[in-house]
Design a protein around this motif. Structure first.
Motif, mmCIF file in Angstrom:
data_model
loop_
_atom_site.group_PDB
_atom_site.id
_atom_site.type_symbol
_atom_site.label_atom_id
_atom_site.label_comp_id
_atom_site.label_asym_id
_atom_site.label_seq_id
_atom_site.Cartn_x
_atom_site.Cartn_y
_atom_site.Cartn_z
ATOM 1 N N ALA A 199 0.553 12.093 -0.575
ATOM 2 C CA ALA A 199 -0.157 11.177 -1.470
ATOM 3 C C ALA A 199 -1.010 10.170 -0.690
ATOM 4 C CB ALA A 199 0.841 10.442 -2.359
ATOM 5 N N LEU A 200 -1.033 10.308 0.635
ATOM 6 C CA LEU A 200 -1.724 9.302 1.453
ATOM 7 C C LEU A 200 -3.030 9.845 2.005
ATOM 8 C CD1 LEU A 200 1.487 8.267 3.371
ATOM 9 C CD2 LEU A 200 0.366 6.977 1.555
ATOM 10 N N ASP A 201 -3.916 8.928 2.409
ATOM 11 C CA ASP A 201 -5.180 9.431 2.944
ATOM 12 C C ASP A 201 -5.056 9.793 4.429
ATOM 13 O OD1 ASP A 201 -5.813 7.140 4.518
ATOM 14 O OD2 ASP A 201 -6.327 6.118 2.649
ATOM 15 N N GLN A 230 5.810 4.083 1.615
ATOM 16 C CA GLN A 230 6.535 5.222 2.161
ATOM 17 C C GLN A 230 7.343 4.808 3.390
ATOM 18 O OE1 GLN A 230 8.014 7.528 1.068
ATOM 19 N NE2 GLN A 230 6.653 9.279 0.852
ATOM 20 N N ARG A 231 6.873 3.790 4.123
ATOM 21 C CA ARG A 231 7.658 3.305 5.261
ATOM 22 C C ARG A 231 8.921 2.604 4.787
ATOM 23 N NH1 ARG A 231 3.936 0.155 9.236
ATOM 24 N NH2 ARG A 231 2.328 0.141 7.620
ATOM 25 N N VAL A 232 8.813 1.881 3.672
ATOM 26 C CA VAL A 232 10.017 1.276 3.090
ATOM 27 C C VAL A 232 10.998 2.384 2.700
ATOM 28 C CG1 VAL A 232 10.956 -0.085 1.199
ATOM 29 C CG2 VAL A 232 8.780 -0.741 2.223
ATOM 30 N N ALA A 233 10.453 3.426 2.085
ATOM 31 C CA ALA A 233 11.320 4.525 1.647
ATOM 32 C C ALA A 233 12.014 5.176 2.845
ATOM 33 C CB ALA A 233 10.502 5.565 0.879
ATOM 34 N N LEU A 234 11.287 5.299 3.939
ATOM 35 C CA LEU A 234 11.865 5.875 5.152
ATOM 36 C C LEU A 234 12.982 4.976 5.691
ATOM 37 C CD1 LEU A 234 11.419 8.230 7.159
ATOM 38 C CD2 LEU A 234 9.922 6.722 8.456
ATOM 39 N N ALA A 235 12.692 3.676 5.742
ATOM 40 C CA ALA A 235 13.706 2.717 6.202
ATOM 41 C C ALA A 235 14.925 2.749 5.292
ATOM 42 C CB ALA A 235 13.111 1.309 6.240
ATOM 43 N N ARG A 236 14.687 2.843 4.011
ATOM 44 C CA ARG A 236 15.769 2.859 3.034
ATOM 45 C C ARG A 236 16.683 4.076 3.247
ATOM 46 N NH1 ARG A 236 14.324 3.473 -3.319
ATOM 47 N NH2 ARG A 236 13.739 5.544 -2.606
ATOM 48 N N ALA A 237 16.061 5.215 3.542
ATOM 49 C CA ALA A 237 16.864 6.422 3.751
ATOM 50 C C ALA A 237 17.624 6.358 5.073
ATOM 51 C CB ALA A 237 15.967 7.651 3.707
ATOM 52 N N LEU A 238 16.989 5.769 6.098
ATOM 53 C CA LEU A 238 17.572 5.819 7.441
ATOM 54 C C LEU A 238 18.620 4.744 7.694
ATOM 55 C CD1 LEU A 238 14.446 6.645 9.603
ATOM 56 C CD2 LEU A 238 16.432 8.101 9.172
ATOM 57 N N VAL A 239 18.560 3.640 6.963
ATOM 58 C CA VAL A 239 19.428 2.507 7.272
ATOM 59 C C VAL A 239 20.901 2.865 7.079
ATOM 60 C CG1 VAL A 239 19.510 1.412 4.993
ATOM 61 C CG2 VAL A 239 19.550 0.002 7.058
ATOM 62 N N ARG A 240 21.150 3.877 6.263
ATOM 63 C CA ARG A 240 22.534 4.309 6.050
ATOM 64 C C ARG A 240 23.013 5.263 7.144
ATOM 65 N NH1 ARG A 240 24.864 5.074 0.885
ATOM 66 N NH2 ARG A 240 25.211 7.124 1.540
ATOM 67 N N SER A 262 0.847 -1.187 0.000
ATOM 68 C CA SER A 262 0.000 0.000 0.000
ATOM 69 C C SER A 262 0.885 1.241 0.000
ATOM 70 C CB SER A 262 -0.885 -0.003 1.240
ATOM 71 O OG SER A 262 -0.089 0.278 2.374
ATOM 72 N N GLY A 263 0.278 2.373 -0.269
ATOM 73 C CA GLY A 263 1.031 3.624 -0.288
ATOM 74 C C GLY A 263 1.755 3.881 1.019
ATOM 75 N N GLY A 264 1.047 3.666 2.119
ATOM 76 C CA GLY A 264 1.653 3.891 3.424
ATOM 77 C C GLY A 264 2.828 2.949 3.668
ATOM 78 N N GLN A 265 2.663 1.696 3.265
ATOM 79 C CA GLN A 265 3.763 0.731 3.421
ATOM 80 C C GLN A 265 4.947 1.128 2.544
ATOM 81 O OE1 GLN A 265 1.537 -2.810 2.402
ATOM 82 N NE2 GLN A 265 1.610 -3.537 4.517
#
Ligand SMILES: Nc1ncnc2c1ncn2[C@@H]1O[C@H](COP(=O)(O)OP(=O)(O)OP(=O)(O)O)[C@@H](O)[C@H]1O
Ligand SMILES: [Mg+2]
Lengths: 283, 353
Positions: free
Chosen positions: B163-165, B140-150, B135-138
């Motif tokens: 873009a989310l409700d 964006q959470r992946v994107a957040l994890a992707r940015a933060l893991v570094r 889902s969109g929310g999921q």
């Protein structure tokens, strides 16, 4: 209430389309295996004579080899040259987008005859005297198929929003080369496949340039086919059938190779931009 | 020393001056939001910090080091995009692992860190899924994890929730704030949603037409807007326009009603004052205004139940005044057309200029 087209209506349309596309092929096939066929609806007798004659003619097999060589080389070289060019224009030189689209459409506007005459004049002497060789045919094919290549690739780049994907990859520490190779290319693979297929099919079926630029010096399948047509309709029908099978088979091979080489996610990438592919060629 | 320092930043698109002399300092671990209407130059500013746009004038410093000329991939800055920008050909796990692979970390470490980060955003169940399966929310959470893991120096987010409700937006905004505080990561967040900005930020920089027009903590921006633009853009504001009739005491005539506003003393001519809906009282049963309050007479137009609050709309001298009252206050018969007395504490009337 709006009347939706009924299922049976759709079926009828589908059948008609398939008849329209299939009957000529079927008729060609029938003619290629016909013995006597003068005054009856269906042939009076059947024979594989024409196929045997075709297969045993070394000229035909060699022509098939040449056609595959030049078409395959067109696909490979075209993808290698046009993919980076389309990407660089899309990503870094958006101001040139209009110019590039125009250039990529130009081959549509030029009849093959004019292109051929110009190419012969330009390349029969001078620094690059390649007129009459395999090379001039290859290079002219790359130009002729540019519209398919360039548009398919550019549309794929837009469909996946390659600009933002590049930025995401760069923000994760990838340099531009790594971002392009590891992120952009795998995700435009469906576009590259369809560009390659179209290019391959168009090159394989091309006659005018092959005839004028190289003619007898590099006889492609189309040239041999044309000659056969003047000799015997049955033989040329058999060759058309062979040509048809070859195109179908090599297309399937190309798809299998291109997808097999992909990572697990190529299906996902295909899905992400499904439908964006076919829209591109109209413009 | 400021962790991120933006100094005299300018950007032109052709002859269009879209970012004008922006100066900002973000402290270590601070959450700063760029807030402003569409087209005001928020994204452009953020993208210059990220290294995706060239800087026409000015500098960006990280830990005091000028990074204006450093390519985006070597700034050590993480970015989250409005469109998620996940790599469609990679699973959630591979998306998160991508940045670590670029660092050439050991395979075991990459997996361990990526899984841990995905768990932190609550996605350990869907690690093997591809973006189109989420889902969109999921996503964006992946994107957040992707940015933060570094473990980037700085995290930039460009309208990550727009873009989310609504429900997911609030959930995710809490998650972002939570993780930001846990990792104490310096963050610059872009949004045009004032409520989002107020709820999530340590400080807000309000932008208008390429300029930062006010910089301050959320309560400060809300209570003491620097100008009329900020006052109307952040929160809901009632505006009362009138004529000064007594310059010495600051008496304003709004459609025949006299309001004494001490902060208007010394002014003359036409003036506008603003007041927030929740700072207005409905005076019941003929109750009079208290000391330090001005009273307004109006007619009830409508009362809308918004859940926790009831928004009462009254007409005062031809202008609409919105009043928010808690849903538990006992308002008698709110029938349209009824006479309504309103009380406003003088200190809550802002002079708009
Ligand atoms: N590549 C570009 N070329 C020309 N003009 C641009 C370009 N990118 C942005 N602009 C213009 O610069 C101005 C600021 O754009 P920017 O994207 O920074 O706004 P924003 O505050 O992020 O708005 P939004 O909330 O709509 O995202 C806008 O007027 C926009 O039209
Ligand atoms: Mg923006």
């Amino acid at each position: 209430m709006n009347k939706r087209p009924s299922a049976s209506g759709a079926t009828i349309i589908l059948i008609l389309i398939n008849l329209y596309l299939g009957v000529p092929i079927l008729a060609t096939f029938l003619f290629s295996i016909a013995g006597r066929w003068d005054s009856t609806v269906l042939p009076e007798s059947y024979t594989f004579h024409w196929y045997v004659q075709m297969i045993t003619d070394p000229g035909v097999l060699a022509a098939i080899g040449r056609s595959f060589l030049v078409s395959g080389a067109t696909v490979v070289l075209g993808l290698l040259v046009v993919t980076p060019a389309a990407f660089i224009t899309y990503q870094f030189l958006p101001a040139l987008k209009g110019t590039m689209r125009f250039l990529a459409l130009l081959p549509y506007a030029l009849p093959g005859v004019i292109l051929a005459v110009g190419l012969i004049q330009l390349y029969s002497s001078g620094p690059l005297p390649i007129a009459g060789t395999f090379w001039i045919l290859l290079f002219s094919y790359i130009i002729v198929t540019l519209p398919f290549m360039y548009n398919a690739i550019t549309n794929s780049l837009q469909a996946i929003d390659a600009k933002t994907l590049m930025e995401a990859a760069e923000s994760l520490g990838a340099n531009r080369m790594a971002a392009f190779v590891q992120v952009v290319v795998p995700n435009i693979r469906p576009g590259l496949i369809s560009a390659g297929l179209l290019t391959f099919a168009v090159s394989l079926g091309e006659f005018v340039l092959a005839n004028m630029l190289v003619g007898g010096r590099f006889q492609t399948l189309q040239l041999v086919l044309e000659k056969a047509m003047h000799i015997d309709g049955h033989l040329s029908s058999a060759m058309v059938m062979l040509y048809f099978v070859l195109v179908a088979f090599s297309s399937l091979m190309l798809i299998a190779v291109a997808q097999g080489g992909g990572q697990r996610g190529s299906r996902a990438a295909g899905r992400a931009q499904a439908g964006s592919q076919m829209t591109g060629y109209a413009q | 020393m400021a962790h991120v320092k933006i100094e005299g930043l300018n950007k032109f698109y052709g002859s269009k001056h879209v970012v004008k002399d922006v100066n900002l300092e973000v402290a270590q671990g601070e959450f700063l939001t760029l807030l402003g209407p569409s087209g005001c130059g928020k994204s452009t500013t953020l993208r210059m910090v990220a290294g995706f746009e060239t800087i026409d004038a000015g500098k960006v410093y990280l830990h005091g080091k000028d990074i204006s000329g450093v390519p985006a991939n070597r700034r050590g800055i993480g970015m989250v995009f409005q469109s998620y920008a996940l790599f469609p050909n990679m699973s959630a796990l591979d998306n998160v692992a991508f940045g670590l692979r670029m660092q050439k970390a050991a395979a075991g470490t990459i997996r361990e860190k990526s899984v841990k980060m995905l768990a932190e955003v609550g996605l350990e169940q869907v690690m093997e899924q591809f973006p189109y399966q989420l889902s969109g929310g999921q996503q964006q959470r992946v994107a957040l994890a992707r940015a933060l893991v570094r473990e980037p120096e700085v995290l930039l987010l460009d309208e990550p929730l727009s873009a989310l409700d609504a429900k997911i937006r609030i959930q995710l905004r809490e998650l972002i704030k939570d993780i930001q505080q846990r990792h104490k990561i310096t963050t610059i967040y872009v949004t045009h949603d004032q409520e989002e900005a107020l709820s999530i930020s340590d400080r807000i920089a309000v932008m208008d037409k390429g300029k930062v027009v006010q910089l301050g903590a959320p309560d400060e921006i809300y209570a003491r807007p620097a100008n009329r633009f900020v006052a109307t853009f952040v929160g809901t504001l009632n505006q009362l326009t009138g004529q000064i009739v007594d310059g010495a005491r600051g008496v304003l005539d709004v459609a025949g009603q006299k309001l004494t506003v001490p902060t208007l003393a010394g002014k003359s001519g036409q003036v506008a004052v603003g007041v927030r809906p929740e700072k207005i009282r409905v005076l019941l049963n003929g109750a009079a205004a208290e000391a330090g309050e001005v009273a307004l007479q109006g007619t009830l137009k409508s009362a809308a139940l918004l859940g926790t609050i009831v928004r009462v709309t009254a007409e005062v001298g031809g202008a609409e005044v919105k009043v928010d009252v808690l849903n538990n206050s006992r308002l008698p018969g709110l029938t349209p057309g009824a006479q309504l007395s309103l009380g406003i504490s003088q200190e809550n009337l802002m002079v708009l200029e």
